[in-house]
Design a protein around this motif. Sequence first.
Motif, PDB file in Angstrom:
ATOM      1  N   ARG A 185       0.878  -1.179   0.000  1.00  0.00           N
ATOM      2  CA  ARG A 185       0.000   0.000   0.000  1.00  0.00           C
ATOM      3  C   ARG A 185       0.907   1.218   0.000  1.00  0.00           C
ATOM      4  O   ARG A 185       1.563   1.539   0.980  1.00  0.00           O
ATOM      5  N   TRP A 186       0.952   1.887  -1.145  1.00  0.00           N
ATOM      6  CA  TRP A 186       1.864   3.004  -1.353  1.00  0.00           C
ATOM      7  C   TRP A 186       1.127   4.320  -1.137  1.00  0.00           C
ATOM      8  O   TRP A 186      -0.023   4.473  -1.543  1.00  0.00           O
ATOM      9  N   ARG A 187       1.789   5.270  -0.533  1.00  0.00           N
ATOM     10  CA  ARG A 187       1.214   6.598  -0.327  1.00  0.00           C
ATOM     11  C   ARG A 187       2.181   7.644  -0.854  1.00  0.00           C
ATOM     12  O   ARG A 187       3.392   7.566  -0.615  1.00  0.00           O
ATOM     13  N   GLY A 188       1.641   8.604  -1.586  1.00  0.00           N
ATOM     14  CA  GLY A 188       2.477   9.649  -2.133  1.00  0.00           C
ATOM     15  C   GLY A 188       1.635  10.662  -2.876  1.00  0.00           C
ATOM     16  O   GLY A 188       0.462  10.861  -2.556  1.00  0.00           O
ATOM     17  N   VAL A 189       2.234  11.298  -3.860  1.00  0.00           N
ATOM     18  CA  VAL A 189       1.528  12.305  -4.648  1.00  0.00           C
ATOM     19  C   VAL A 189       1.521  11.865  -6.108  1.00  0.00           C
ATOM     20  O   VAL A 189       2.411  11.132  -6.563  1.00  0.00           O
ATOM     21  N   ASP A 238      -1.705   7.149 -13.669  1.00  0.00           N
ATOM     22  CA  ASP A 238      -1.763   6.540 -12.337  1.00  0.00           C
ATOM     23  C   ASP A 238      -0.411   6.457 -11.646  1.00  0.00           C
ATOM     24  O   ASP A 238      -0.261   5.733 -10.663  1.00  0.00           O
ATOM     25  N   VAL A 239       0.583   7.171 -12.130  1.00  0.00           N
ATOM     26  CA  VAL A 239       1.931   7.089 -11.562  1.00  0.00           C
ATOM     27  C   VAL A 239       2.025   7.955 -10.304  1.00  0.00           C
ATOM     28  O   VAL A 239       1.533   9.081 -10.265  1.00  0.00           O
ATOM     29  N   LEU A 240       2.670   7.396  -9.269  1.00  0.00           N
ATOM     30  CA  LEU A 240       2.865   8.112  -8.008  1.00  0.00           C
ATOM     31  C   LEU A 240       4.338   8.401  -7.759  1.00  0.00           C
ATOM     32  O   LEU A 240       5.218   7.662  -8.206  1.00  0.00           O
ATOM     33  N   LEU A 241       4.589   9.470  -7.015  1.00  0.00           N
ATOM     34  CA  LEU A 241       5.857   9.673  -6.337  1.00  0.00           C
ATOM     35  C   LEU A 241       5.598   9.280  -4.890  1.00  0.00           C
ATOM     36  O   LEU A 241       4.978  10.022  -4.126  1.00  0.00           O
ATOM     37  N   ALA A 242       6.030   8.067  -4.525  1.00  0.00           N
ATOM     38  CA  ALA A 242       5.658   7.476  -3.241  1.00  0.00           C
ATOM     39  C   ALA A 242       6.700   7.755  -2.177  1.00  0.00           C
ATOM     40  O   ALA A 242       7.904   7.681  -2.428  1.00  0.00           O
ATOM     41  N   TYR A 243       6.226   8.065  -0.957  1.00  0.00           N
ATOM     42  CA  TYR A 243       7.119   8.280   0.178  1.00  0.00           C
ATOM     43  C   TYR A 243       6.746   7.410   1.375  1.00  0.00           C
ATOM     44  O   TYR A 243       7.424   7.457   2.403  1.00  0.00           O
ATOM     45  N   GLU A 244       5.666   6.623   1.267  1.00  0.00           N
ATOM     46  CA  GLU A 244       5.309   5.667   2.316  1.00  0.00           C
ATOM     47  C   GLU A 244       4.999   4.307   1.700  1.00  0.00           C
ATOM     48  O   GLU A 244       4.561   4.219   0.550  1.00  0.00           O
ATOM     49  N   MET A 245       5.225   3.267   2.502  1.00  0.00           N
ATOM     50  CA  MET A 245       5.019   1.889   2.070  1.00  0.00           C
ATOM     51  C   MET A 245       4.384   1.130   3.221  1.00  0.00           C
ATOM     52  O   MET A 245       4.969   1.031   4.305  1.00  0.00           O
ATOM     53  N   ASN A 246       3.169   0.675   3.035  1.00  0.00           N
ATOM     54  CA  ASN A 246       2.435  -0.053   4.072  1.00  0.00           C
ATOM     55  C   ASN A 246       2.341   0.739   5.371  1.00  0.00           C
ATOM     56  O   ASN A 246       2.510   0.210   6.469  1.00  0.00           O
ATOM     57  N   GLY A 247       2.069   2.028   5.242  1.00  0.00           N
ATOM     58  CA  GLY A 247       1.860   2.873   6.406  1.00  0.00           C
ATOM     59  C   GLY A 247       3.110   3.317   7.129  1.00  0.00           C
ATOM     60  O   GLY A 247       3.024   3.968   8.173  1.00  0.00           O
TER      61      GLY A 247
END
Length: 424
Positions: A185-189, A238-247
């Motif tokens: 579960r990726w979180r970013g912008v 749908d591409v993200l710049l992710a800075y979190e992984m699994n919370g």
Amino acid sequence: MPSSTPAGHRYETDYDRRRLRQWLSGEARADGVTRRRLLTLLATTAAGTAFGATRAAQAADRPIVKPLPPEWFIERGTNAETRWEALRGTGRNTPNELFFVRNHTATPLLEAGDWRLRLWGSGLRGSPGEERPREFGYDDLRALPAVTRTAFVECAGNGRSYFTTQQGQTVTGTPWTLGAIGVARWRGVRLGDVLRRAGLSPSAIDVQPRGLDAEYVSGGESLGRVRRPLPLAKALDDVLLAYEMNGERLPYDHGYPVRVLVPSWVGIASIKWVGDIEVSAQPLFSPWNTTFYRLFGPSHPEGGGAPLTRQATKSAFELAGGATFTVGERHVLHGRSWSGAGPVTAVDVSTDGGANWRPARLHDRPRAGTWTRWSLAWRPEALGATHLLARATDTAGRTQPDTATPNTQGYLFDGVVRHPVSVV
């Protein structure tokens, strides 16, 4: 104002153009990966930019930061493959500590406070012939609207070893079985949001993220830092710049402080430790979409196929190879199937080497970009060795074939894997 061209870009552009000319003229080697050598030295950032200092993750023989207990991983040089039996009971998302690692060199240890993402190139607004670079810090990205997306990352060579062990074909590259994949579960912008804030021009057609790991050396020649172009349409989708992984904060081995996430595409597109993004009004090229990550061989176009994008369809048992089962007792087989073309909607399993098939029970609502977990009850009635087989079908109508179409670098293996077990 800092230089509009990151240090080393001129060299890499000249290299890319030279390789493109060779590729178009048929002079480029399709098997360049056979001469691959890895540079696991100090990872430094580009001079003249505000990327901040980098230091080596480990000594040359330990290029990965996190622990790699042998019951969880198979170490493969700068890479680490997840053992499928370790995933049993872990849920839909792969725990960060169990997530496979694909590194070209050593994991760099970067500091978020020093990190900058620089966007530059002819695809940004500015005067004719003039680049308009724009920088974002870590806090700048985190201040933008956040998006959370569950998606797999999978190496294009996942399953490569089966070209040899099941089909008798010689291929090059890391001999992965099926453990070069993980779901998180990726979180970013959204990359699209950042591109627009940087001043995206109507003339832009390609974007090329580049990592901050050390330059990659192949055949005695530096190919520069890992980078690979994306069509603008995909970058805005749908591409993200992710800075979190699994919370959790993105781990070092998986791209801290920020990585690119390109759902459903081959893993090389999801550049880790991203430091700059070229936005171009002309097509972009790098070794990772010309020499590597294309299909070469007799079954493919002369000079190679198009750069790889979507992943193939695969299935795996949450089970060690050579596992034993007791005859006459009820067992429950567990596994996971996935596809880059669409959600997996059906899985069939054979417990007798492919002679007979039964539908497995699906445990997840099929969703694009991730895998579907499944199970099947089995009561073996005959002693001896056999093979377990699983084949998936996705919403695009793709069903895993008995054999995969070969290519010299062993990408996109999608054949049904014969998993050996014994009944005692």
